[in-house]
Scaffold this motif. Structure first.
Motif, PDB file in Angstrom:
ATOM      1  N   UNK A 292       0.854  -1.188   0.000  1.00 26.70           N
ATOM      2  CA  UNK A 292       0.000   0.000   0.000  1.00 26.70           C
ATOM      3  C   UNK A 292       0.889   1.238   0.000  1.00 26.70           C
ATOM      4  N   UNK A 293       0.649   2.114  -0.952  1.00 21.10           N
ATOM      5  CA  UNK A 293       1.412   3.357  -1.077  1.00 21.10           C
ATOM      6  C   UNK A 293       0.516   4.528  -0.704  1.00 21.10           C
ATOM      7  N   UNK A 294       0.931   5.281   0.310  1.00 23.19           N
ATOM      8  CA  UNK A 294       0.251   6.504   0.705  1.00 23.19           C
ATOM      9  C   UNK A 294       1.172   7.674   0.414  1.00 23.19           C
ATOM     10  N   UNK A 295       0.609   8.818   0.078  1.00 27.76           N
ATOM     11  CA  UNK A 295       1.409   9.931  -0.403  1.00 27.76           C
ATOM     12  C   UNK A 295       0.639  11.229  -0.180  1.00 27.76           C
ATOM     13  N   UNK A 296       1.314  12.338  -0.357  1.00 27.78           N
ATOM     14  CA  UNK A 296       0.678  13.647  -0.227  1.00 27.78           C
ATOM     15  C   UNK A 296       0.552  14.294  -1.603  1.00 27.78           C
ATOM     16  N   UNK A 297      -0.212  15.379  -1.663  1.00 21.43           N
ATOM     17  CA  UNK A 297      -0.496  15.983  -2.973  1.00 21.43           C
ATOM     18  C   UNK A 297       0.726  16.616  -3.614  1.00 21.43           C
ATOM     19  N   UNK A 298       1.795  16.820  -2.831  1.00 20.59           N
ATOM     20  CA  UNK A 298       3.023  17.322  -3.430  1.00 20.59           C
ATOM     21  C   UNK A 298       3.616  16.367  -4.439  1.00 20.59           C
ATOM     22  N   UNK A 305       8.098  20.866 -16.962  1.00 18.00           N
ATOM     23  CA  UNK A 305       8.186  22.152 -17.649  1.00 18.00           C
ATOM     24  C   UNK A 305       6.995  22.395 -18.564  1.00 18.00           C
ATOM     25  N   UNK A 306       6.324  21.326 -18.962  1.00 12.68           N
ATOM     26  CA  UNK A 306       5.123  21.462 -19.782  1.00 12.68           C
ATOM     27  C   UNK A 306       3.857  21.553 -18.970  1.00 12.68           C
ATOM     28  N   UNK A 307       3.987  21.690 -17.632  1.00  7.80           N
ATOM     29  CA  UNK A 307       2.865  21.824 -16.709  1.00  7.80           C
ATOM     30  C   UNK A 307       2.063  20.533 -16.577  1.00  7.80           C
ATOM     31  N   UNK A 308       2.637  19.397 -16.926  1.00 11.01           N
ATOM     32  CA  UNK A 308       1.961  18.108 -16.789  1.00 11.01           C
ATOM     33  C   UNK A 308       2.220  17.548 -15.399  1.00 11.01           C
ATOM     34  N   UNK A 309       1.175  16.967 -14.787  1.00 14.26           N
ATOM     35  CA  UNK A 309       1.296  16.389 -13.461  1.00 14.26           C
ATOM     36  C   UNK A 309       2.107  15.092 -13.497  1.00 14.26           C
ATOM     37  N   UNK A 310       2.667  14.754 -12.352  1.00 12.15           N
ATOM     38  CA  UNK A 310       3.419  13.509 -12.243  1.00 12.15           C
ATOM     39  C   UNK A 310       2.450  12.341 -12.186  1.00 12.15           C
ATOM     40  N   UNK A 311       2.506  11.407 -13.137  1.00 10.56           N
ATOM     41  CA  UNK A 311       1.557  10.279 -13.175  1.00 10.56           C
ATOM     42  C   UNK A 311       2.004   9.158 -12.245  1.00 10.56           C
ATOM     43  N   UNK A 312       1.740   9.307 -10.967  1.00  6.29           N
ATOM     44  CA  UNK A 312       2.256   8.372  -9.969  1.00  6.29           C
ATOM     45  C   UNK A 312       1.791   6.941 -10.233  1.00  6.29           C
ATOM     46  N   UNK A 333      13.378   9.413  -7.305  1.00  5.24           N
ATOM     47  CA  UNK A 333      14.298   9.891  -8.343  1.00  5.24           C
ATOM     48  C   UNK A 333      13.534  10.292  -9.605  1.00  5.24           C
ATOM     49  N   UNK A 334      12.518   9.500  -9.965  1.00  4.68           N
ATOM     50  CA  UNK A 334      11.748   9.828 -11.157  1.00  4.68           C
ATOM     51  C   UNK A 334      10.911  11.091 -10.934  1.00  4.68           C
ATOM     52  N   UNK A 335      10.433  11.271  -9.697  1.00  8.37           N
ATOM     53  CA  UNK A 335       9.689  12.490  -9.375  1.00  8.37           C
ATOM     54  C   UNK A 335      10.572  13.721  -9.534  1.00  8.37           C
ATOM     55  N   UNK A 336      11.796  13.650  -9.024  1.00 10.24           N
ATOM     56  CA  UNK A 336      12.714  14.786  -9.150  1.00 10.24           C
ATOM     57  C   UNK A 336      13.076  15.046 -10.605  1.00 10.24           C
TER      58      UNK A 336
END
Length: 374
Positions: A292-298, A305-312, A333-336
């Motif tokens: 189970x992966x829990x996370x915050x909206x950050x 740079x293209x304003x696309x959200x991170x597709x977790x 690392x992929x998020x950064x």
């Protein structure tokens, strides 16, 4: 969790490196003066060396560089037979710049010591508020990655905790509205109430109720906390209470991902007095090998740079492993990389894994994936 570093005794770069650039400047000025044969015209540039040294060197190093600049200026002046009055003015200027630079270095040293002390206090606050999570809690493997958006921050508005209680392992991941010290104070309040209630209350909804009542007494009217509170009371099932937070992700051993959306969305903690649905308890299967992966909206609101959200949810399958720490390291690392190296909001990831028993072939998440087509 982020490893905070505090170097109270070493606020400066290594001395040879810090003094190297000013010395090179002095050497360059001397070389140009000898090549052009006009030493007096280049004398004002000698003041750059002690002024630059003040930004990185200790006071005594600044004085030595300043003395070298004065000696070099006197030598160039004598070599060019410069007028005594002009040479005296120039050397006096170099001495004045050196003394001023030395004073600036002393003041900077004091400020950096104060900053180092503040960072040390912040590190202690982090350890008290966001306590390090062990690699194993009860029957679960656990990993946490937390990154504060502010470069100098040690604690932000995101929160997490995981405790082993008489009613099973319980955890919380949340996000406080706002930034700075007020957000840290609210996070401390939520975590303190959760750690107490998780041990006292048999019902997970009662844990959430105690947090809600505490926030109602202490929060400003426009403040709130989004959170997911989860518990594992018995083998094979996970209880989840979602209060306005991003849905957790259930991950099967093969990497299949199923978001746990609340059946009845509830408002964030602290807003119950405004009405809306009361928090509801969701029960989901959680078998051997599931995670189970829990996370915050950050995390999910991080933009490239293209304003696309991170597709977790799309990126999780590519990093799933039997080691939660390795899984989160790859995701982080992929998020950064997605945001270009710097986050603009606090981001927290908490991964819980139940080790697979021998002979286990199919998990509950894989079975749900087969029926839903996710």
């Amino acid at each position: 969790m982020i490893q905070a570093r505090t170097h109270l005794d070493q606020p400066y770069p290594p001395a040879p490196f810090a003094a190297g650039v000013p010395v090179l400047i002095l050497g360059a000025v001397a070389a140009i003066a000898f090549v052009t044969g006009d030493g007096t015209s280049w004398l004002p540039l000698l003041a750059v060396a002690p002024a630059l040294a003040a930004a990185a060197c200790r006071p005594w190093a600044v004085l030595r560089i300043g003395f070298l600049a004065v000696a070099l200026g006197a030598g160039l002046g004598a070599w060019q037979a410069a007028p005594v009055h002009g040479q005296a003015v120039m050397l006096s200027t170099l001495i004045a710049v050196t003394l001023a630079s030395c004073l600036a270095s002393v003041l900077r040293r004091r400020r950096e010591r104060v900053l180092a002390a503040v960072r040390s206090v912040a590190e202690a606050a982090q350890n008290a508020l966001l306590r390090p999570v062990p690699a194993r809690v009860g029957q679960f493997q656990v990993a946490v990655r937390y990154s504060a958006a502010a470069a100098e921050a040690r604690v932000g508005g995101d929160l997490y905790a995981l405790v082993s209680t008489p009613y099973g392992v319980r955890l919380i991941v949340g996000d406080v509205r706002g930034k700075g010290l007020p957000a840290v104070s609210t996070a401390a309040l939520v975590l303190g109430v959760f750690r107490e209630a998780a041990y006292d209350e048999p019902d997970l909804l009662d844990v959430v109720g105690r947090i809600e009542r505490s926030l109602a007494r202490n929060l400003a009217p426009d403040d709130f906390v989004t959170a997911v509170v989860a518990g594992y009371p018995a083998d094979g099932r996970m209880e989840i209470v979602n209060c306005g937070h991003a849905p957790p992700l259930l991950i099967g051993p093969a990497g299949a991902v199923v978001p746990v959306e609340p059946v009845r969305p509830a408002p964030p903690l602290g807003l119950a007095s405004l009405g809306g649905e009361a928090p509801s308890l969701e029960v989901v299967p959680f078998a051997d090998g599931d995670q189970m992966l829990l996370y915050t909206d950050g995390v999910i609101e991080a933009r490239d740079h293209g304003r696309a959200y991170f597709p977790l949810a799309e990126r999780v399958p590519g990093h799933v492993s039997d080691e939660p720490s390795r899984t989160l390291a790859g995701l982080h690392d992929e998020l950064l990389a997605h945001v270009g190296g710097r986050l603009h909001d606090d981001a927290a990831l908490l991964l819980l894994r139940k080790p697979a028993a021998s002979g286990r072939v199919e998990s509950a998440v894989d079975a749900a994936t087969d029926t839903t087509g996710v």
